[in-house]
Design a protein around this motif. Structure first.
Motif, PDB file in Angstrom:
ATOM      1  N   PHE A  40       0.815  -1.207   0.000  1.00 45.35           N
ATOM      2  CA  PHE A  40       0.000   0.000   0.000  1.00 45.35           C
ATOM      3  C   PHE A  40       0.856   1.268   0.000  1.00 45.35           C
ATOM      4  N   SER A  41       1.997   1.221   0.675  1.00 46.10           N
ATOM      5  CA  SER A  41       2.797   2.444   0.823  1.00 46.10           C
ATOM      6  C   SER A  41       4.255   2.082   1.047  1.00 46.10           C
ATOM      7  N   PRO A  42       5.142   3.050   0.851  1.00 44.87           N
ATOM      8  CA  PRO A  42       6.533   2.842   1.254  1.00 44.87           C
ATOM      9  C   PRO A  42       6.643   2.929   2.776  1.00 44.87           C
ATOM     10  N   PRO A  43       7.782   2.541   3.335  1.00 47.26           N
ATOM     11  CA  PRO A  43       7.941   2.642   4.791  1.00 47.26           C
ATOM     12  C   PRO A  43       7.994   4.097   5.233  1.00 47.26           C
ATOM     13  N   PRO A 351       8.837  15.966 -10.519  1.00 42.95           N
ATOM     14  CA  PRO A 351       9.599  15.992  -9.263  1.00 42.95           C
ATOM     15  C   PRO A 351       8.684  15.801  -8.053  1.00 42.95           C
ATOM     16  N   GLY A 352       9.147  14.980  -7.135  1.00 37.72           N
ATOM     17  CA  GLY A 352       8.386  14.749  -5.913  1.00 37.72           C
ATOM     18  C   GLY A 352       7.619  13.448  -5.891  1.00 37.72           C
ATOM     19  N   VAL A 353       7.243  12.903  -7.077  1.00 38.20           N
ATOM     20  CA  VAL A 353       6.472  11.657  -7.067  1.00 38.20           C
ATOM     21  C   VAL A 353       7.388  10.437  -7.040  1.00 38.20           C
ATOM     22  N   GLU A 354       8.663  10.643  -7.292  1.00 41.12           N
ATOM     23  CA  GLU A 354       9.671   9.584  -7.181  1.00 41.12           C
ATOM     24  C   GLU A 354       9.315   8.347  -8.001  1.00 41.12           C
ATOM     25  N   GLY A 355       8.915   8.575  -9.254  1.00 41.09           N
ATOM     26  CA  GLY A 355       8.636   7.455 -10.142  1.00 41.09           C
ATOM     27  C   GLY A 355       9.851   6.549 -10.271  1.00 41.09           C
ATOM     28  N   THR A 356       9.631   5.233 -10.058  1.00 36.27           N
ATOM     29  CA  THR A 356      10.729   4.280 -10.002  1.00 36.27           C
ATOM     30  C   THR A 356      10.336   2.981 -10.683  1.00 36.27           C
ATOM     31  N   PRO A 381      -0.679  10.816  -2.644  1.00 33.71           N
ATOM     32  CA  PRO A 381      -0.979  11.478  -1.368  1.00 33.71           C
ATOM     33  C   PRO A 381      -1.167  10.486  -0.236  1.00 33.71           C
ATOM     34  N   PRO A 382      -0.888  10.895   0.983  1.00 33.79           N
ATOM     35  CA  PRO A 382      -1.058  10.015   2.139  1.00 33.79           C
ATOM     36  C   PRO A 382      -2.514   9.668   2.379  1.00 33.79           C
ATOM     37  N   ALA A 383      -2.721   8.600   3.156  1.00 34.35           N
ATOM     38  CA  ALA A 383      -4.062   8.182   3.569  1.00 34.35           C
ATOM     39  C   ALA A 383      -4.027   7.939   5.070  1.00 34.35           C
ATOM     40  N   PRO A 384      -4.058   9.019   5.860  1.00 32.32           N
ATOM     41  CA  PRO A 384      -3.980   8.864   7.313  1.00 32.32           C
ATOM     42  C   PRO A 384      -5.232   8.149   7.840  1.00 32.32           C
ATOM     43  N   PRO A 385      -5.113   7.487   8.998  1.00 34.22           N
ATOM     44  CA  PRO A 385      -3.934   7.476   9.870  1.00 34.22           C
ATOM     45  C   PRO A 385      -2.924   6.389   9.543  1.00 34.22           C
ATOM     46  N   TYR A 387      -1.399   5.452   6.665  1.00 31.87           N
ATOM     47  CA  TYR A 387      -0.328   5.771   5.716  1.00 31.87           C
ATOM     48  C   TYR A 387      -0.149   7.291   5.693  1.00 31.87           C
ATOM     49  N   PRO A 388       0.456   7.851   6.742  1.00 27.25           N
ATOM     50  CA  PRO A 388       0.447   9.306   6.938  1.00 27.25           C
ATOM     51  C   PRO A 388       1.409  10.080   6.044  1.00 27.25           C
ATOM     52  N   GLU A 389       2.334   9.409   5.376  1.00 23.10           N
ATOM     53  CA  GLU A 389       3.316  10.128   4.555  1.00 23.10           C
ATOM     54  C   GLU A 389       3.058   9.982   3.063  1.00 23.10           C
ATOM     55  N   ALA A 390       2.647   8.803   2.618  1.00 26.29           N
ATOM     56  CA  ALA A 390       2.404   8.591   1.186  1.00 26.29           C
ATOM     57  C   ALA A 390       1.737   7.238   0.998  1.00 26.29           C
ATOM     58  N   THR A 391       1.071   7.081  -0.135  1.00 26.21           N
ATOM     59  CA  THR A 391       0.623   5.784  -0.610  1.00 26.21           C
ATOM     60  C   THR A 391       1.290   5.539  -1.957  1.00 26.21           C
ATOM     61  N   TYR A 392       1.108   4.329  -2.487  1.00 22.32           N
ATOM     62  CA  TYR A 392       1.701   3.979  -3.776  1.00 22.32           C
ATOM     63  C   TYR A 392       0.655   3.980  -4.885  1.00 22.32           C
ATOM     64  N   LEU A 393       1.051   4.464  -6.040  1.00 16.71           N
ATOM     65  CA  LEU A 393       0.379   4.176  -7.290  1.00 16.71           C
ATOM     66  C   LEU A 393       1.270   3.168  -8.017  1.00 16.71           C
TER      67      LEU A 393
END
Length: 465
Positions: A40-43, A351-356, A381-385, A387-393
């Motif tokens: 769902f998200s990065p660490p 920039p900022g989305v860190e496509g990898t 965008p995050p999905a708190p609570p 995944y408060p920093e980011a989610t993955y596409l």
């Protein structure tokens, strides 16, 4: 609403379902599988290497005898190995290949079917190929998420129409916590947003199934390679193309929408009017006859920004959502009510989305037949609570040239997208694709009169596939 006569994509290119009769596929008496797990998200930045596999792309070998045990030997593509064994009374974990074990509480229960507590409510939208890479049909099953939500969330599962083997799973809502599951949902798999089954073997009885594993072995997926061994660059969309897709929602009230996308993006020197940079995404409610208010279709008309240093023409850098009804006039949201302008062709490199490019698959007969695909992650965008920093596409693309810059889309999936915006579309599986030789007729991007004069708003940006 249907495609107009000037639309270069014919209605025959839209994906279609065949009806499916019968009960949901049963979990076999015993089975083995190799799976590819998308998180769902990065660490979190405060814990970049957690002692669990739930925040990285993983492979796993599964052996299951329902009612007896499920063994999952998980290998992270970044680091680590974890061996989970779920039994009726507990879950055990080994991180040293089975030399030592600890009892852990992850909120899992031993599976006896694919659907958990919501098995009686599973429903099939129909049968269709998963995407353009394979003509073999799969059955598209929807399972309500047991957590009360309004509107309700849905988990989607795809099963081979002939063998009833699972091919893919998408959990529309994450577990109660990133490291704590829900005993009423499918144990283990619920911890990841998106799972593929490159191999699956069923057995009529536990007596003929493989014995319970006693040693750890990293999962092997034919054609799968971690990272980017071919040195592909991030893709960039063609600037004059059309494609079709099934758009699948995580709002449990809806079934997939046959969809057509037209996309045009002129270079700075050729840009004059808003339609020089525009995207028209037409979504048909063909398989949603009970849609609210008799909705027939929705069109997301998005326009791009003017080149830097030029005066923006009217209706540039904005978005409109036009809804057509069976027995009522169309409506339109725009401006601040629908603040989603068109993304540029290199949206994955913003920039900022860190496509990898996290991995590649070449020629796997189940999930990449006759094709090489890149598995790309993008921060969303995050999905708190949780995944408060980011989610993955997650998006898969098939390179069409040596560099990978020209690539054909395969699938697009937004983890933890939520169910509070319309149909809450979270997944696109792609079918027809054509890069047009002639420019798309700009009349395809006409803003209907129902939209009136809209206020531009470029603030919130969200990609629509």
């Amino acid at each position: 609403m249907t495609p107009s006569t000037i639309d270069p994509v014919p209605l025959s290119a839209y994906p279609a379902f065949q009806p499916v009769d019968g009960p949901p596929p049963a979990m076999p008496a015993a089975w083995t599988a190799t799976v590819l797990l998308h998180p769902f998200s990065p660490p979190l930045s405060t814990d970049p290497q957690p002692d669990n596999p739930f925040f990285q792309l993983c492979t796993a070998d599964i052996v299951c005898v329902p009612g007896d045990y499920l063994s999952a030997q998980v290998t992270g593509t970044a680091y680590g190995q974890w061996w989970y064994v779920i039994t009726p009374g507990a879950t055990a974990l080994s991180t040293d290949g089975g030399q030592s074990w600890a009892t852990v509480d992850l909120g899992w229960s031993l599976p006896t079917d694919w659907y958990g507590a919501q098995a009686p409510n599973a429903a099939c939208a129909g049968s269709a190929p998963l995407n353009w890479m394979s003509a073999e049909p799969v059955d598209w099953w929807k399972v309500p998420v047991p957590i009360p939500k309004s509107p309700p969330a849905a988990t989607w599962m795809w099963f081979n129409s002939s063998t009833q083997a699972p091919v893919r799973m998408m959990f529309g809502n994450g577990p109660p916590k990133p490291t704590m599951g829900d005993p009423t949902q499918l144990g283990f798999f619920q911890m990841w947003s998106f799972t593929y089954f490159p191999s699956f073997q069923s057995y009529d009885s536990a007596a003929v199934a493989p014995t319970k594993p006693t040693t750890f072995a990293a999962a092997g997926i034919p054609g799968f390679a971690v990272g980017n061994p071919n040195g592909y660059e991030l893709f960039s969309w063609n600037t004059n193309f059309g494609m079709t897709a099934f758009m699948t929602p995580v709002n449990g009230q809806f079934d997939p929408l046959p969809t057509r996308v037209l996309y045009a993006w002129k270079d700075d020197a050729d840009y004059r009017v808003y339609s020089d940079r525009a995207q028209d995404t037409l979504m048909l409610f063909t398989y949603n006859p009970d849609a609210p208010d008799g909705t027939v279709s929705q069109t997301a008309l998005l326009t791009g920004p003017a080149p830097s240093g030029t005066t923006p023409p009217p209706n540039s850098a904005t978005g409109f959502l036009i809804t057509a009804y069976e027995n009522a006039p169309s409506t339109c949201l725009g401006g601040s009510q629908f603040p989603f302008p068109q993304e540029p062709p290199d949206w994955i490199a913003i920039p900022g989305v860190e496509g990898t490019i996290q991995a590649t698959i070449s020629g796997n007969p189940v999930i990449a037949p006759g094709t090489t695909v890149t598995i790309c992650s993008v921060l969303f965008p995050p999905a708190p609570p949780n995944y408060p920093e980011a989610t993955y596409l997650w998006t898969w693309y098939a390179p069409q040239n040596a560099s990978g810059t020209q690539s054909r889309p395969v699938t697009f999936m937004q983890s933890q997208s939520g169910v509070n915006l319309g149909t809450s579309l979270a997944l696109a599986d792609y079918y027809f694709y054509e890069e047009f030789q002639q420019p798309i007729n700009p009349a395809n991007f006409d803003i209907p009169s129902v939209c009136g004069v809209q206020t531009r708003n470029i603030g919130l940006r969200r990609r629509l596939p």
